[in-house]
Scaffold this active site. Structure first.
Site, PDB file in Angstrom:
ATOM      1  N   THR A   1       0.908  -1.347   0.163  1.00 12.12           N
ATOM      2  CA  THR A   1      -0.094  -0.087  -0.047  1.00 12.12           C
ATOM      3  C   THR A   1       1.005   1.094  -0.032  1.00 12.12           C
ATOM      4  OG1 THR A   1      -1.625  -1.458   1.292  1.00 12.12           O
ATOM      5  CG2 THR A   1      -1.825   1.029   1.520  1.00 12.12           C
TER       6      THR A   1
ATOM      7  N   GLY B   1      -0.451  -3.114   5.279  1.00 10.53           N
ATOM      8  CA  GLY B   1      -1.466  -4.010   5.520  1.00 10.53           C
ATOM      9  C   GLY B   1      -1.687  -3.943   7.081  1.00 10.53           C
TER      10      GLY B   1
ATOM     11  N   THR C   1      -4.027   1.557  -2.524  1.00 15.98           N
ATOM     12  CA  THR C   1      -3.418   0.467  -2.507  1.00 15.98           C
ATOM     13  C   THR C   1      -3.915  -0.547  -3.463  1.00 15.98           C
ATOM     14  OG1 THR C   1      -3.104  -1.381  -0.864  1.00 15.98           O
ATOM     15  CG2 THR C   1      -5.084  -0.469  -1.040  1.00 15.98           C
TER      16      THR C   1
END
Ligand code: GLY
Length: 563
Positions: A372, A465, A390
């Site tokens: 991301t 994440g 992302t």
């Protein structure tokens, strides 16, 4: 043998000292700044600001530039969240998260025995959700932009058409992904025309330049209709994916009310569900505000133990209560209630690790990636934008849309593909995040803006994440509790606990030898983070005299730029 391995792991995480200084000061500018994952994207944004564009104009230009120069996470085939604070204090949040296609269903990644089919939600065509990025940029620009749309997309068109030199890290990553690119694509993508990339090679993306030209000239319809949409649907048909013309035509971003909370003299402004980030960040900072962490000191046993225990409890709440608010009633107010949050720490024992089995989600009052990338922008007028965007994993599903040259996300893995079973970040999710047609998958992205005494103070966010939330939390604490400059706060080593699995994941040297060893003796299960580094953050701090300090993450090629 086991004992020796354990000792090695603990030493790995605790010994060694990062060569990144926590006292380092980043780039300082007087008027405006962009911090992003790539120097070329930061330069594109800065040029827009210099021409008189505002922070949203710059965000649009940076988003499209990152889709070219940072294809691991920059994207037009993914989604994201944008948090905005206008110079007059008005705030807003845009959700351009991907959605499950209409043909998606709850058990689509399970075999006939009900077991998760490995990699199906992670790689290949079936892993992709309906992209939201282009709609998000169009919608943000319509509401807050000031420069003409085409001018903001054009720099990305030029970068894709003329090419740009690869950094060492990017060249390495492209080489590493080559096998997957070959395996998961129905047509040979432009990215692997060369067998081996090296630093300084120029990479051109003609098909991506075509797609960006369509978006430049036709806005939303340049992506969700016409030639690009046809290419996406044809790609899905060839590879067994689900996204249809109808899914593309009906995709819409949503303006949402930002999560806000006062913690001491600070006001946190962050992303609401379908991100878990804003709620979790407020919970972490609220818990931390009840303890004198500044006095206890940075990297001490007391401070680190408290932070780990707070993370354990907050991620337990995340697993059970968070999901797409359009499908599941998220008890936002209950989760943000100060006495509820503080009550979560009643079984906290100083000097002893809690077992995650003894921690479950709380009962708040009803009703109320990895990869991301994050960029932070402050413009000349003092407007601020915090964007996290992302494809989920690095290079998303690994699938390029043939003819349009961009990567599709693998965001479907952010759903609980089997409620109760862990996803690629080993995050456990519940019913609230089960797959349903048209639903948005739960996210950890935490684009955040802080005010101090009513004034803009910090713009910050990260990739990573499930570790995004803890990264943003630790960076904010590094500044507000430990007095680090923005750059030092971003440099500082990070650790992460997410309830399950019951591990403290640590960067090399992040815990410090004495602290790490004592935490281990207290019962914390310490493990090195497999990817080596946790998060990759971009921050801007407003200094007391109004100048801006950038914090660009040395873990990547990130760069601050401004004037
Ligand atoms: N794909 C990572 C996240 O949204 O949390």
């Amino acid at each position: 043998m086991f004992r020796r391995l354990t000792v090695f792991i603990v030493l790995f995480c605790t010994l060694g000292c990062s060569n990144r200084s926590i006292r380092e000061t980043g780039l300082i500018t007087r008027q405006a700044m962009v911090v992003s994952a790539h120097p070329l994207a930061s330069a594109v944004g800065t040029k827009v600001l210099k021409r008189g564009g505002n922070a949203v104009d710059a965000a649009v230009a940076v988003q499209f530039a990152l889709a070219v120069v940072y294809p691991d996470a920059g994207n037009i085939g993914g989604g994201g969240f944008l948090v905005f604070r206008q110079k007059d204090g008005h705030i807003d949040a845009l959700d351009y998260r991907e959605k499950a296609p209409a043909a998606a269903h709850r058990n689509m990644y399970l075999d006939e025995r009900g077991e998760v089919i490995e990699e199906l939600s992670l790689k290949g065509h079936l892993a992709a959700g309906v992209p939201g990025t282009v709609d998000g940029m169009v919608v943000a620009h319509k509401k807050y932009g000031s420069l003409p749309w085409a001018e903001l997309v054009q720099p990305a068109v030029l970068l894709a058409a003329n090419g740009f030199p690869l950094t060492k890290k990017e060249a390495k990553k492209l080489n590493e992904e080559r096998k997957d690119f070959l395996k998961y694509n129905t047509r040979r993508p432009e990215f692997i025309l060369k067998d081996h990339w090296k630093e300084g090679d120029t990479i051109r993306m003609k098909e991506l330049a075509f797609a960006l030209t369509q978006i430049r000239d036709r806005g939303r319809s340049g992506f969700y209709e016409g030639a690009v949409a046809d290419s996406i649907v044809a790609e899905m048909k060839r590879g067994g994916g689900l996204i249809s013309h109808q899914d593309l035509a009906s995709y819409q971003s949503v303006w949402r009310k930002p999560i806000t909370a006062h913690v001491g003299e600070y006001r946190i402004i962050s992303m609401p569900p379908p991100s878990s980030g804003g709620i979790a960040l407020v919970q972490l900072l609220t818990i931390s505000s009840g303890y004198p962490l500044g006095e206890w000191g940075y990297k001490t046993v007391k401070t680190t133990h408290l932070m780990i225990e707070a993370e354990r409890r907050v991620y337990a709440d995340r697993a059970v209560h968070l999901g797409d608010p359009d499908f599941h009633k998220v008890p936002v107010e209950g989760l943000l209630d100060t006495s509820y949050i503080k009550g979560r720490m009643t079984n906290f024992t100083p000097g002893k690790a809690t077992d995650s089995d003894d921690v479950s989600a709380g009962t708040p009052a009803p009703p109320e990636s990895p990869n991301t990338t994050h960029y932070s922008i402050v413009d000349v007028q003092g407007n601020a934008v915090s964007v996290t965007t992302t494809l989920n994993s690095s290079f998303g599903s690994k699938v390029f849309v043939a003819g349009a040259g961009f990567l599709l996300n693998n965001e479907m893995d952010d759903f609980s593909v089997k409620p109760g079973a862990p996803n690629s970040y080993r995050l456990v999710g519940g019913e609230a995040n089960a797959i349903a047609p048209g639903k948005r998958m739960l996210s950890s992205m935490t684009p955040t803006i802080l005010e101090k005494n009513g004034k803009l103070y910090m713009v910050v966010g990260s990739m990573g994440g499930s570790t995004i939330i803890t990264t943003v939390y630790q960076i904010i604490l590094n500044v507000i509790a430990h007095g680090m400059p923005m750059q030092g706060a971003v440099n500082a080593g990070r650790f992460h606990h997410q309830w399950r699995p019951d591990w403290v994941l640590s960067e090399w040297g992040a815990l410090g030898f004495g602290t790490g060893l004592r935490l281990w003796l207290m019962g914390h299960k310490i493990a090195p983070y497999v990817n080596g580094t946790i998060g990759r953050a971009s921050g801007i701090l407003v200094l007391p005299d109004g100048r801006l300090e950038g914090g660009a993450d040395p873990r990547g090629d990130d760069a601050s730029a401004g004037f």
